[in-house]
Write a protein that holds these residues in place. Structure first.
Motif, mmCIF file in Angstrom:
data_model
loop_
_atom_site.group_PDB
_atom_site.id
_atom_site.type_symbol
_atom_site.label_atom_id
_atom_site.label_comp_id
_atom_site.label_asym_id
_atom_site.label_seq_id
_atom_site.Cartn_x
_atom_site.Cartn_y
_atom_site.Cartn_z
ATOM 1 N N UNK A 48 0.831 -1.207 0.000
ATOM 2 C CA UNK A 48 0.000 0.000 0.000
ATOM 3 C C UNK A 48 0.864 1.254 0.000
ATOM 4 N N UNK A 49 1.882 1.258 0.859
ATOM 5 C CA UNK A 49 2.768 2.418 0.943
ATOM 6 C C UNK A 49 3.559 2.614 -0.346
ATOM 7 N N UNK A 50 3.971 1.521 -0.936
ATOM 8 C CA UNK A 50 4.719 1.608 -2.190
ATOM 9 C C UNK A 50 3.839 2.184 -3.306
ATOM 10 N N UNK A 51 2.588 1.755 -3.345
ATOM 11 C CA UNK A 51 1.645 2.284 -4.328
ATOM 12 C C UNK A 51 1.423 3.773 -4.086
ATOM 13 N N UNK A 52 1.240 4.159 -2.826
ATOM 14 C CA UNK A 52 1.058 5.572 -2.482
ATOM 15 C C UNK A 52 2.308 6.377 -2.867
ATOM 16 N N UNK A 53 3.474 5.807 -2.600
ATOM 17 C CA UNK A 53 4.735 6.465 -2.956
ATOM 18 C C UNK A 53 4.813 6.710 -4.462
ATOM 19 N N UNK A 54 4.464 5.712 -5.247
ATOM 20 C CA UNK A 54 4.500 5.871 -6.707
ATOM 21 C C UNK A 54 3.511 6.943 -7.165
ATOM 22 N N UNK A 55 2.331 6.978 -6.551
ATOM 23 C CA UNK A 55 1.346 8.009 -6.898
ATOM 24 C C UNK A 55 1.873 9.401 -6.552
ATOM 25 N N UNK A 56 2.512 9.520 -5.384
ATOM 26 C CA UNK A 56 3.071 10.804 -4.971
ATOM 27 C C UNK A 56 4.215 11.226 -5.900
ATOM 28 N N UNK A 57 5.029 10.267 -6.324
ATOM 29 C CA UNK A 57 6.105 10.561 -7.279
ATOM 30 C C UNK A 57 5.522 11.110 -8.574
ATOM 31 N N UNK A 58 4.440 10.498 -9.043
ATOM 32 C CA UNK A 58 3.786 10.943 -10.274
ATOM 33 C C UNK A 58 3.226 12.353 -10.094
ATOM 34 N N UNK A 59 2.561 12.589 -8.961
ATOM 35 C CA UNK A 59 2.018 13.921 -8.678
ATOM 36 C C UNK A 59 3.131 14.962 -8.614
ATOM 37 N N UNK A 60 4.236 14.589 -7.982
ATOM 38 C CA UNK A 60 5.369 15.504 -7.863
ATOM 39 C C UNK A 60 5.912 15.870 -9.245
ATOM 40 N N UNK A 61 6.029 14.897 -10.104
ATOM 41 C CA UNK A 61 6.522 15.149 -11.463
ATOM 42 C C UNK A 61 5.561 16.066 -12.222
ATOM 43 N N UNK A 62 4.255 15.850 -12.043
ATOM 44 C CA UNK A 62 3.264 16.722 -12.683
ATOM 45 C C UNK A 62 3.400 18.161 -12.171
ATOM 46 N N UNK A 63 3.591 18.297 -10.861
ATOM 47 C CA UNK A 63 3.751 19.636 -10.278
ATOM 48 C C UNK A 63 5.031 20.303 -10.776
ATOM 49 N N UNK A 64 6.099 19.531 -10.904
ATOM 50 C CA UNK A 64 7.350 20.092 -11.436
ATOM 51 C C UNK A 64 7.145 20.571 -12.871
ATOM 52 N N UNK A 65 6.446 19.756 -13.680
ATOM 53 C CA UNK A 65 6.159 20.158 -15.059
ATOM 54 C C UNK A 65 5.313 21.434 -15.077
ATOM 55 N N UNK A 66 4.324 21.483 -14.205
ATOM 56 C CA UNK A 66 3.444 22.657 -14.125
ATOM 57 C C UNK A 66 4.244 23.897 -13.726
ATOM 58 N N UNK A 67 5.121 23.752 -12.744
ATOM 59 C CA UNK A 67 5.951 24.876 -12.315
ATOM 60 C C UNK A 67 6.887 25.340 -13.425
ATOM 61 N N UNK A 68 7.461 24.383 -14.155
ATOM 62 C CA UNK A 68 8.321 24.734 -15.287
ATOM 63 C C UNK A 68 7.545 25.550 -16.317
ATOM 64 N N UNK A 69 6.325 25.107 -16.594
ATOM 65 C CA UNK A 69 5.489 25.791 -17.569
ATOM 66 C C UNK A 69 5.143 27.202 -17.080
ATOM 67 N N UNK A 70 4.830 27.347 -15.809
ATOM 68 C CA UNK A 70 4.521 28.656 -15.240
ATOM 69 C C UNK A 70 5.736 29.577 -15.348
ATOM 70 N N UNK A 71 6.920 29.062 -15.052
ATOM 71 C CA UNK A 71 8.133 29.874 -15.154
ATOM 72 C C UNK A 71 8.392 30.300 -16.599
ATOM 73 N N UNK A 72 8.160 29.392 -17.534
ATOM 74 C CA UNK A 72 8.342 29.733 -18.951
ATOM 75 C C UNK A 72 7.356 30.819 -19.364
ATOM 76 N N UNK A 73 6.109 30.687 -18.912
ATOM 77 C CA UNK A 73 5.101 31.706 -19.234
ATOM 78 C C UNK A 73 5.481 33.048 -18.621
ATOM 79 N N UNK A 74 5.990 33.007 -17.399
ATOM 80 C CA UNK A 74 6.405 34.245 -16.736
ATOM 81 C C UNK A 74 7.525 34.920 -17.525
ATOM 82 N N UNK A 75 8.483 34.135 -18.002
ATOM 83 C CA UNK A 75 9.564 34.692 -18.808
ATOM 84 C C UNK A 75 9.026 35.307 -20.096
ATOM 85 N N UNK A 76 8.090 34.615 -20.743
ATOM 86 C CA UNK A 76 7.489 35.140 -21.970
ATOM 87 C C UNK A 76 6.755 36.450 -21.692
#
Length: 115
Positions: A48-76
């Motif tokens: 259960x914890x391993x599954x939760x960990x993988x889900x959190x890793x996926x969410x973290x990667x999505x948030x990193x992508x979102x933050x990257x996109x926000x920073x790119x938009x801010x630069x533009x």
């Protein structure tokens, strides 16, 4: 119940005996059954914890992508704001310039650093 015979290292047998004493279990067989049950429960919790960990890793990667996109938009946006400010400044300079200066700029272009 099925009967099983197996061998244990001395340390393992001591661990079973300690578990038996700590939990007031009447036999080694019962102690081993409970230890196996605890192992199975820990294994389930681990899954259960391993599954939760993988889900959190996926969410973290999505948030990193979102933050990257926000920073790119801010630069533009920053670049666009800078461009608009430069254009406004040039327009204001054009309005404030005399006719001679305007003719010069028409012929040779407006120097962006000229004030």
């Amino acid at each position: 119940m099925k009967k099983v015979t197996f061998s244990l290292e001395e340390e393992q047998l001591e661990a079973v005996d300690e578990f038996q004493e700590e939990h007031d279990i009447s036999s080694r067989s019962e102690a081993v059954r409970r230890l196996i049950g605890e192992y199975e429960e820990l294994q389930r919790q681990y899954e259960e914890l391993h599954t939760e960990y993988e889900q959190l890793e996926t969410e973290l990667e999505h948030e990193r992508d979102r933050n990257r996109m926000i920073l790119e938009q801010r630069e533009e946006h920053t670049e666009l704001v800078r461009y608009v400010e430069e254009e406004r400044s040039a327009e204001q300079r054009w309005r404030e310039a005399g006719i001679g200066q305007r003719i010069k700029w028409r012929l040779f272009g407006m120097d962006s650093e000229e004030e």
